[in-house]
Design a protein around this motif. Structure first.
Motif, short mmCIF file in Angstrom:
data_model
loop_
_atom_site.label_atom_id
_atom_site.label_comp_id
_atom_site.label_asym_id
_atom_site.label_seq_id
_atom_site.Cartn_x
_atom_site.Cartn_y
_atom_site.Cartn_z
N GLY A 1 51.27 57.49 62.83
CA GLY A 1 51.39 58.59 63.79
C GLY A 1 50.33 58.58 64.87
N GLN A 2 49.09 58.22 64.50
CA GLN A 2 48.00 58.32 65.47
C GLN A 2 48.13 57.26 66.58
N THR B 1 49.96 60.68 54.36
CA THR B 1 50.40 62.00 54.77
C THR B 1 51.83 62.26 54.30
N LYS C 1 45.85 68.11 69.16
CA LYS C 1 45.79 66.66 69.37
C LYS C 1 47.18 66.08 69.56
N THR D 1 49.61 64.52 73.28
CA THR D 1 50.30 63.24 73.48
C THR D 1 51.35 63.39 74.59
N GLY E 1 47.18 58.36 59.13
CA GLY E 1 46.44 59.60 58.93
C GLY E 1 45.01 59.38 58.47
N GLU F 1 44.62 69.65 64.79
CA GLU F 1 45.61 68.57 64.70
C GLU F 1 46.81 68.85 65.62
P1 AMP Z 1 50.85 58.68 59.25
O1 AMP Z 1 49.85 58.50 58.15
O2 AMP Z 1 51.34 57.44 59.83
O3 AMP Z 1 51.95 59.64 58.89
O4 AMP Z 1 50.06 59.36 60.47
C1 AMP Z 1 49.72 60.68 60.45
C2 AMP Z 1 48.69 60.92 61.53
O5 AMP Z 1 49.27 60.75 62.82
C3 AMP Z 1 48.15 62.33 61.49
O6 AMP Z 1 46.74 62.29 61.66
C4 AMP Z 1 48.81 62.98 62.69
O7 AMP Z 1 47.99 64.01 63.22
C5 AMP Z 1 48.92 61.82 63.65
N1 AMP Z 1 49.96 62.02 64.65
C6 AMP Z 1 51.26 62.26 64.45
N2 AMP Z 1 51.92 62.38 65.61
C7 AMP Z 1 50.99 62.21 66.59
C8 AMP Z 1 51.03 62.24 68.02
N3 AMP Z 1 52.16 62.48 68.68
N4 AMP Z 1 49.87 62.02 68.69
C9 AMP Z 1 48.73 61.78 68.02
N5 AMP Z 1 48.63 61.75 66.69
C10 AMP Z 1 49.74 61.97 65.97
#
Ligand code: AMP
Length: 539
Positions: free
Chosen positions: A340-341, A15, A268, A272, A199, A265
């Motif tokens: 992030g997830q 992402t 979601k 949190t 992501g 998204e």
């Molecule tokens: P990354 O690839 O580590 O940047 O993760 C991105 C993913 O994390 C995406 O699917 C976002 O929707 C998810 N994400 C980011 N912040 C949050 C949060 N506070 N709660 C749940 N999912 C999140």
């Protein structure tokens, strides 16, 4: 004394991409030109024909989806004719085509781009950002990749770095980089588990930390499990609720879908911190020419119900990885969250229940990979440098005539290491070559694994030594003996072609068979026939 050249650490994410640098032994994320700490990993072509990278490219995702490349980290280093690419085609709005050497490539404004080229545009932008902020040329980098990346993917990222003008000093696995951010110079003696739910993918690694020695004990993951799957669950829920309320089906509506996906998204993420949200999208559809708005509430409990099986899948994978080393969850000293997830409250709650301890606080889930990569870069060549022992995440094998594979290098072994064999005689005695198709993956069947390339040597080489060498970065090098040369062991580039003959034959055979009638019991899942029909019947 002149400063040693600064080596930046780059987390090339699905992402977002982040870059970090170390000053006075402290790693820091470099802010982008927009003042953020992240650069969206998006490349696009504007309506005017300008190539855009990062935030500006992401901004046009909804209005120009066909010319906006996102999530390309999932495609880089993949063969076009592979199960994964076949599945990913339905995920993305842009066109995926066959590029040079049978690799997957993408189309942007009618021009074909290789995936290393796409990633190099992102890395090039990162290079400019780092140079502007740090003042001066930056030419060296450590780049992280998922632990689950195979050899082709790791090499493709190295190539992307090179195309962007970097000397890539090292490719490091993301969990190892996260572990470095947590444990570097802290003199710890611990077993830690890095739980990385990003992501698009889920990765888990277990590491042994002993001072500045970081040893990967076991890794596992699922390349099709990540935040986007959570978004899709919410999106499906919204579509179903909207249909119930209005009897209007938006599931094939190209204007509404990206808006609903974004709203899913955001909801979601909001859940949190909050217990309930109201998802509102004005004028998302029409009925008899009248505008229809979407207005659907969602609670955290409902989100948990919609996605709890996805969260459970991550723990099944954690257990499998621990079992490979005979470890119990209670033997893990710390759990580090990445991606992030992993911020989702249900994930954190289940970590506490499963491991009997909460995840470690103070390690930033978005930043730790880039910070760790930067620490590694800074330590390269210094006296108290870090020692990394990365483990091979998936076995490397060669294809057998019956469509199965035989392992050459087992999973979870640490590089550097060499496995030596004697070259067999050609299968067909009249053939001028000895050929071995090399695969990487967990399955016993070659169609389910990734094709790395073919060892092709003259038939006269039968009986000579062949070495399969795994480097410290877990990259494969093949060396073949040539007694006329000094040294006698010489590197051999794998020959690539779009689909190995043996695999082609298996595909043809499977396709020529009639599919079984619907009521006939299915063949065991995971078998060659079922895999092939799954891949090819979807087209
Ligand atoms: P990354 O690839 O580590 O940047 O993760 C991105 C993913 O994390 C995406 O699917 C976002 O929707 C998810 N994400 C980011 N912040 C949050 C949060 N506070 N709660 C749940 N999912 C999140």
């Amino acid at each position: 004394m002149a400063d040693k050249p600064r080596i930046v650490g780059i987390d090339l994410g699905t992402t977002n991409t982040l870059v970090a640098s170390v000053r006075n032994r402290i790693p820091k994320i470099v802010p982008t030109d927009r003042g953020n700490l992240i650069l969206p990993s998006v490349v696009a072509l504007s309506a005017k024909g300008d190539l855009l990278v990062g935030g500006v490219a992401k901004d046009q995702m909804v209005t120009n989806p066909k010319n906006t490349l996102y999530g390309t980290k999932r495609l880089i280093g993949r063969k076009y004719h592979s199960k994964v690419v076949e599945e990913l085609k339905s995920y993305f709005n842009y066109d995926i085509v066959e590029g040079p050497d049978g690799d997957a490539a993408v189309m942007l404004g009618g021009t074909m781009y290789t995936l290393p080229h796409v990633s190099s545009l992102i890395l090039g932008q990162i290079k400019t950002i780092a140079e502007q902020f740090l003042g001066g040329p930056i030419t060296e980098a450590v780049i992280s990749v998922p632990a689950y990346y195979n050899d082709n993917q790791r090499n493709a990222v190295k190539e992307a770095g090179r195309l962007a003008g970097f000397d890539v000093k090292r490719i490091v696995s993301e969990p190892t980089a996260a572990a470095l951010a947590y444990g570097f110079n802290r003199g710890l003696n611990q077993k830690i588990l890095v739980y990385d739910l990003g992501g698009g993918t889920f990765d888990v690694s277990v590491l042994q930390l002993n001072g500045n020695v970081f040893e990967v004990l076991a890794t596992g993951g699922d390349t099709f499990l990540g935040g986007v799957d959570f978004d899709n669950r919410v999106m499906d829920y919204l579509l179903a609720q909207f249909y119930e309320q209005t009897k209007v089906d938006l599931s094939q509506n190209p204007a509404a879908l990206p808006r609903i996906k974004n709203a899913a998204e955001s909801a979601k993420i909001d859940l949190t911190l909050r217990l309930n949200v109201l998802i509102e999208l004005p004028y998302v559809g029409e009925r008899k020419g009248k505008p229809l708005d979407l207005r659907i509430p969602l609670t955290r409990d409902e989100l948990n119900d919609l996605t709890k099986d996805l969260v459970e899948r991550t723990f099944t994978i954690c257990d499998r990885v621990l079992e490979e080393k005979g470890l119990k969850p209670s033997e893990i000293d710390e759990i580090i969250l990445v991606g992030g997830q992993s911020r989702m409250p249900l994930v954190q709650q289940r970590i506490q229940e499963h491991f009997g301890k909460p995840p470690r606080k103070g390690v930033h889930p978005d930043e730790c990979v880039a910070l760790g990569a930067a620490l590694l870069g800074d330590s390269l060549g210094s006296i108290d440098s870090v020692e990394l022992f990365d483990a091979l995440s998936m076995p490397i094998s060669y294809g057998l005539p019956d469509g199965r594979v035989k392992h050459i290098i087992e999973k979870n072994v640490q590089g550097p290491l060499t496995r030596s064999f004697r070259l067999p005689s050609p299968v067909d005695p009249s053939s001028p070559y000895i050929e071995m198709d090399i695969f990487q993956g967990d399955s016993d069947y070659m169609v389910d694994n990734e094709y790395l390339g073919t060892v092709r040597v003259a038939a006269a080489s039968a009986g000579r030594k062949i070495d399969f060498h795994l480097t410290a970065e877990c990259l494969l090098q093949v060396l073949v003996e040539d007694p006329t040369k000094s040294p006698p062991m010489n590197p051999l580039a794998l020959a690539t072609r779009d689909t190995p003959e043996i695999l082609k034959k298996a595909i043809e055979e499977a396709l020529s068979r009639e599919p079984p009638p619907e009521d006939e019991p299915k063949k065991a899942s995971g078998g060659l026939f079922s895999s092939l029909t799954r891949v090819f019947r979807r087209k």
